[in-house]
Design a protein around this motif. Structure first.
Motif, PDB file in Angstrom:
ATOM      1  N   ASP A   1      51.109  40.766  84.182  1.00 20.13           N
ATOM      2  CA  ASP A   1      50.211  41.769  84.770  1.00 20.13           C
ATOM      3  C   ASP A   1      49.834  41.407  86.203  1.00 20.13           C
ATOM      4  O   ASP A   1      49.865  42.263  87.105  1.00 20.13           O
ATOM      5  CB  ASP A   1      48.952  41.921  83.918  1.00 20.13           C
ATOM      6  N   TYR A   2      49.463  40.147  86.417  1.00 19.12           N
ATOM      7  CA  TYR A   2      49.064  39.724  87.759  1.00 19.12           C
ATOM      8  C   TYR A   2      50.257  39.668  88.717  1.00 19.12           C
ATOM      9  O   TYR A   2      50.104  39.910  89.918  1.00 19.12           O
ATOM     10  CB  TYR A   2      48.370  38.362  87.710  1.00 19.12           C
ATOM     11  N   THR A   3      51.429  39.337  88.182  1.00 19.03           N
ATOM     12  CA  THR A   3      52.628  39.330  89.031  1.00 19.03           C
ATOM     13  C   THR A   3      52.882  40.725  89.584  1.00 19.03           C
ATOM     14  O   THR A   3      53.138  40.899  90.785  1.00 19.03           O
ATOM     15  CB  THR A   3      53.858  38.854  88.234  1.00 19.03           C
ATOM     16  N   GLU A   4      52.785  41.723  88.722  1.00 20.82           N
ATOM     17  CA  GLU A   4      53.048  43.104  89.135  1.00 20.82           C
ATOM     18  C   GLU A   4      51.951  43.665  90.029  1.00 20.82           C
ATOM     19  O   GLU A   4      52.225  44.421  90.962  1.00 20.82           O
ATOM     20  CB  GLU A   4      53.220  43.987  87.896  1.00 20.82           C
TER      21      GLU A   4
ATOM     22  N   LEU B   1      41.354  31.166  84.571  1.00 18.19           N
ATOM     23  CA  LEU B   1      41.718  31.639  83.242  1.00 18.19           C
ATOM     24  C   LEU B   1      43.005  30.957  82.794  1.00 18.19           C
ATOM     25  O   LEU B   1      43.594  30.176  83.531  1.00 18.19           O
ATOM     26  CB  LEU B   1      41.882  33.167  83.232  1.00 18.19           C
ATOM     27  N   PHE B   2      43.429  31.298  81.556  1.00 25.53           N
ATOM     28  CA  PHE B   2      44.665  30.749  81.019  1.00 25.53           C
ATOM     29  C   PHE B   2      45.803  31.716  81.308  1.00 25.53           C
ATOM     30  O   PHE B   2      45.677  32.931  81.101  1.00 25.53           O
ATOM     31  CB  PHE B   2      44.546  30.527  79.511  1.00 25.53           C
ATOM     32  N   GLY B   3      46.924  31.194  81.764  1.00 23.53           N
ATOM     33  CA  GLY B   3      48.055  32.038  82.118  1.00 23.53           C
ATOM     34  C   GLY B   3      49.014  32.254  80.952  1.00 23.53           C
ATOM     35  O   GLY B   3      49.990  31.523  80.795  1.00 23.53           O
ATOM     36  N   SER B   4      48.725  33.267  80.130  1.00 24.95           N
ATOM     37  CA  SER B   4      49.661  33.640  79.071  1.00 24.95           C
ATOM     38  C   SER B   4      50.773  34.485  79.688  1.00 24.95           C
ATOM     39  O   SER B   4      50.710  34.867  80.860  1.00 24.95           O
ATOM     40  CB  SER B   4      48.946  34.451  77.985  1.00 24.95           C
ATOM     41  N   GLU B   5      51.797  34.799  78.900  1.00 28.18           N
ATOM     42  CA  GLU B   5      52.901  35.609  79.419  1.00 28.18           C
ATOM     43  C   GLU B   5      52.412  36.985  79.875  1.00 28.18           C
ATOM     44  O   GLU B   5      52.815  37.477  80.924  1.00 28.18           O
ATOM     45  CB  GLU B   5      53.985  35.763  78.352  1.00 28.18           C
ATOM     46  N   LYS B   6      51.535  37.601  79.073  1.00 30.04           N
ATOM     47  CA  LYS B   6      51.051  38.938  79.403  1.00 30.04           C
ATOM     48  C   LYS B   6      50.157  38.894  80.643  1.00 30.04           C
ATOM     49  O   LYS B   6      50.279  39.746  81.540  1.00 30.04           O
ATOM     50  CB  LYS B   6      50.260  39.515  78.220  1.00 30.04           C
TER      51      LYS B   6
ATOM     52  N   TYR C   1      40.853  37.049  76.190  1.00 25.61           N
ATOM     53  CA  TYR C   1      41.935  38.004  76.417  1.00 25.61           C
ATOM     54  C   TYR C   1      42.314  38.726  75.130  1.00 25.61           C
ATOM     55  O   TYR C   1      42.551  39.945  75.127  1.00 25.61           O
ATOM     56  CB  TYR C   1      43.164  37.305  76.996  1.00 25.61           C
ATOM     57  N   GLU C   2      42.371  37.995  74.030  1.00 29.55           N
ATOM     58  CA  GLU C   2      42.726  38.615  72.753  1.00 29.55           C
ATOM     59  C   GLU C   2      41.683  39.638  72.332  1.00 29.55           C
ATOM     60  O   GLU C   2      42.018  40.707  71.816  1.00 29.55           O
ATOM     61  CB  GLU C   2      42.881  37.541  71.671  1.00 29.55           C
ATOM     62  N   TYR C   3      40.397  39.342  72.562  1.00 26.24           N
ATOM     63  CA  TYR C   3      39.343  40.296  72.216  1.00 26.24           C
ATOM     64  C   TYR C   3      39.385  41.511  73.132  1.00 26.24           C
ATOM     65  O   TYR C   3      39.135  42.638  72.705  1.00 26.24           O
ATOM     66  CB  TYR C   3      37.970  39.623  72.266  1.00 26.24           C
ATOM     67  N   GLN C   4      39.689  41.301  74.412  1.00 24.34           N
ATOM     68  CA  GLN C   4      39.830  42.428  75.335  1.00 24.34           C
ATOM     69  C   GLN C   4      40.927  43.372  74.865  1.00 24.34           C
ATOM     70  O   GLN C   4      40.753  44.593  74.876  1.00 24.34           O
ATOM     71  CB  GLN C   4      40.164  41.924  76.740  1.00 24.34           C
TER      72      GLN C   4
END
Length: 282
Positions: A229-232, A220-225, A47-50
């Motif tokens: 994003d998936y919530t919205e 995947l890992f559920g970070s805040e971001k 995710y960080e690289y993306q």
């Protein structure tokens, strides 16, 4: 178990400050955090690289000629292998992305393909099968990129896709073992739903007093971001149509996404087995 916010912050800082390929970054992360699942670390790293690539993508498009010149210069040097890999290390960007830009410039200069759209299609084909690249030196360089890029190579794409499918199948199997009646995503789409969870339960269940009507699987890992994003984009749509549900982040999640007042859906890193089926028998 949820990951502590401080630990997540440490991992993210290490990734953002790392100079080199993601391939080696993951190895070092595994050494530094042996208690953290490798898939969890890989998910955070990905995710960080993306995010980094989205930020610098436009600049990289403009730098296509510069990368091409660096590549041709590398061909004349003593170290004639791993040229694109070294460029990627220096720039802190995915080797396969650098390879794509260099191949686009190669096609443009060789006049082998007409339009930009055709060139992009050809580059995609070349990346999937480097033996098709006419220039054998470039073919070998691009092949090395596919080997050392564990995030954006064709092989990495296949692994990512198959991993997602693997956990969806695991979820189906576990739900079946629990004797729960359900409809899957494919069935719901045939019924005309455009956004559908992986599992829609025919009979609601209760987990720790929380009603669950649907289950969504995320490998995947559920970070805040990620969670935001998936919530919205997904979870609120599921809630509007089917009521409250369950989201499973198989590779864990950061503790700060848990909101005890959230009545829309609950979050876990596995499918709980201590459940109660809620029947409306009359």
């Amino acid at each position: 178990m949820a990951m502590k916010a401080q630990l997540f912050k440490e991992i993210v800082i290490f990734v953002r400050e790392y100079k080199g390929l993601s391939f080696y970054c993951l190895e070092e992360l595994c050494g530094l955090y042996p208690s953290v699942n490798k898939d969890t670390l890989a998910s955070i790293l990905s995710y960080e690289y993306q995010t980094r690539l989205r930020f610098v993508h436009f600049k990289n498009q403009q730098a296509r000629i510069r990368y091409w010149e660096a590549y041709t210069k590398g061909l004349k040097s003593k170290n004639k292998t791993g040229i694109i890999i070294n460029i990627a290390k220096k720039e802190g960007i995915s080797p396969c992305l650098i390879a794509k830009l260099i191949m686009l410039e190669y096609l443009k200069r060789s006049n082998k393909v007409g339009t930009e759209e055709n060139m992009v299609q050809t580059v995609t084909k070349y990346l999937r099968n480097t033996s098709l690249i006419p220039d054998y030196k470039l073919a070998y360089e691009v092949f090395l990129c596919t080997v050392f890029d564990n995030l954006y190579s064709p092989v990495a794409d296949v692994i990512r896709s198959s991993t997602g499918q693997q956990y969806e199948i695991q979820l189906h199997n576990e739900v079946t073992k629990l004797g729960l009646a359900f409809r899957d995503e494919e069935y719901l789409r045939k019924c005309g739903y455009d956004k559908t969870p992986d599992i829609k339960l025919e009979v609601s269940i209760a987990i720790d007093g929380f009603i669950v009507n649907w289950i969504e699987s995320k490998a995947l890992f559920g970070s805040e971001k990620v969670h935001k994003d998936y919530t919205e984009s997904q979870y609120l749509s599921y809630w509007n149509r089917f009521g409250p549900g369950l989201v499973i982040y198989w590779f864990g999640y950061i503790e700060t996404i848990i909101d005890p007042n959230n009545k829309n859906f609950m979050v876990c890193d596995h499918l709980p087995t201590d459940i109660i089926q809620i029947r409306n028998d009359k």
